[in-house]
Design an enzyme around this catalytic site. Sequence first.
Site, PDB file in Angstrom:
ATOM      1  N   HIS A   1      -5.369   7.183   2.916  1.00 31.46           N
ATOM      2  CA  HIS A   1      -4.524   6.513   2.083  1.00 31.46           C
ATOM      3  C   HIS A   1      -4.716   6.226   0.702  1.00 31.46           C
ATOM      4  O   HIS A   1      -6.292   6.083   0.425  1.00 31.46           O
ATOM      5  CB  HIS A   1      -3.858   5.223   2.760  1.00 31.46           C
ATOM      6  CG  HIS A   1      -4.897   3.997   2.714  1.00 31.46           C
ATOM      7  ND1 HIS A   1      -5.807   3.949   3.716  1.00 31.46           N
ATOM      8  CD2 HIS A   1      -4.855   3.040   1.889  1.00 31.46           C
ATOM      9  CE1 HIS A   1      -6.388   2.797   3.410  1.00 31.46           C
ATOM     10  NE2 HIS A   1      -5.841   2.170   2.211  1.00 31.46           N
TER      11      HIS A   1
ATOM     12  N   ASP B   1      -4.268   3.362  -2.253  1.00 29.07           N
ATOM     13  CA  ASP B   1      -3.718   1.628  -2.170  1.00 29.07           C
ATOM     14  C   ASP B   1      -2.368   1.764  -2.770  1.00 29.07           C
ATOM     15  O   ASP B   1      -2.166   1.894  -3.834  1.00 29.07           O
ATOM     16  CB  ASP B   1      -4.600   0.770  -2.655  1.00 29.07           C
ATOM     17  CG  ASP B   1      -5.797   0.859  -1.841  1.00 29.07           C
ATOM     18  OD1 ASP B   1      -5.824   0.778  -0.468  1.00 29.07           O
ATOM     19  OD2 ASP B   1      -6.913   0.207  -2.144  1.00 29.07           O
TER      20      ASP B   1
ATOM     21  N   HIS C   1      -8.672   7.069   0.422  1.00 27.14           N
ATOM     22  CA  HIS C   1      -9.845   6.669   1.334  1.00 27.14           C
ATOM     23  C   HIS C   1      -9.595   6.307   2.734  1.00 27.14           C
ATOM     24  O   HIS C   1      -8.282   6.316   2.940  1.00 27.14           O
ATOM     25  CB  HIS C   1     -10.544   5.559   0.709  1.00 27.14           C
ATOM     26  CG  HIS C   1      -9.519   3.981   0.482  1.00 27.14           C
ATOM     27  ND1 HIS C   1      -8.562   4.391  -0.735  1.00 27.14           N
ATOM     28  CD2 HIS C   1      -9.124   3.126   1.070  1.00 27.14           C
ATOM     29  CE1 HIS C   1      -7.830   3.202  -0.559  1.00 27.14           C
ATOM     30  NE2 HIS C   1      -8.302   2.344   0.536  1.00 27.14           N
TER      31      HIS C   1
ATOM     32  N   ARG D   1     -12.518  -8.170  -1.879  1.00 29.73           N
ATOM     33  CA  ARG D   1     -12.152  -7.071  -2.587  1.00 29.73           C
ATOM     34  C   ARG D   1     -11.364  -7.624  -3.833  1.00 29.73           C
ATOM     35  O   ARG D   1     -10.845  -8.569  -3.776  1.00 29.73           O
ATOM     36  CB  ARG D   1     -10.895  -6.488  -1.728  1.00 29.73           C
ATOM     37  CG  ARG D   1     -10.158  -5.223  -2.386  1.00 29.73           C
ATOM     38  CD  ARG D   1      -9.099  -4.746  -1.615  1.00 29.73           C
ATOM     39  NE  ARG D   1      -8.044  -4.309  -2.136  1.00 29.73           N
ATOM     40  CZ  ARG D   1      -7.072  -3.710  -1.787  1.00 29.73           C
ATOM     41  NH1 ARG D   1      -7.287  -2.915  -0.682  1.00 29.73           N
ATOM     42  NH2 ARG D   1      -5.947  -3.263  -2.318  1.00 29.73           N
TER      43      ARG D   1
HETATM   44 FE   LIG Z   1      -7.023   0.813   1.040  1.00 29.20          FE
END
Ligand SMILES: [Fe+2]
Length: 286
Positions: free
Chosen positions: A101, A103, A262, A277
Amino acid sequence: MSYSTIKVNKIAGACGAEIEGVDLSKGLSNAQFDDIHRAFLDNGVIFFRDQNLDYDSQKAFVRRFGPLIEDPFVVGPPGHPEVMVLIKEPAETKNFANMWHTDSTFLERPPLGSSLYAIEVPPYGGDTMFSNQYMAFETLSPGLRAMLDGMKAVHSARGYNDEVDAGSYNANRPMKLRFDDVMAKAAKSLVEHPVVRTHPDTGRKALYVHTPYTDHFVGWTEAESKPLLEYLYAHASRPEFTCRFRWTKGAFVMWDNRCVQHYPINDYHGFRRVMNRVTAQGDRPS
Ligand SMILES: [Fe+2]
């Protein structure tokens, strides 16, 4: 390609490079950042080992790429709303986004890039894969490239809920809203993006469709869109376009959400994994 302040070691033919010779916890000079930024654009994803980052230093680094984005539903640690602490507990079996995918493409301005800093890693497993979407576009036939370039697709989060154990997600994390409520809200928003986007910094064209959020092509029915989208998803993750990163404690990764997909591999049941993150805002794809 030469760099004056860092050493850049490619880890695969298509994308991904480990960068040596820099301590990200210290303020970077403009020359160091320019080299790192060039390595980021050249390789799509960059890796740094053995870093010592707190929330402030991770945020300061990512902020050099663009303004930071707060996650819409996960509450950050006190004083750090832009940090998302990703925890998978040993008893959890489902993983957030266990598929190829890009983000948050259900947003009008999806992230420029995302960074992860490894606090706790399993003894094996939990690698992340990346796939070069410039190559995915460039290796299509001239006929298909000509057709896709100029088309748009509708992106939405509506198909996504099945992949996540929302109950466990809600129970284990401090949430601004329940996961299911946020996804229900996101599912109502339909955003159009080009099927082939032009990277604002490199000027190169990248394929920009992916499994969880691309719903259908604009002007096509879902049934008409599905076979071609499935072909493109399979093509976009061909092994020769990818690299695979094995995490170690203290590793830091930043990827370019505009030209790589990713895949966080969910193969470490029984172990805990913790990552911080921080995400930078991107532009409207064009
Ligand atoms: Fe992701």
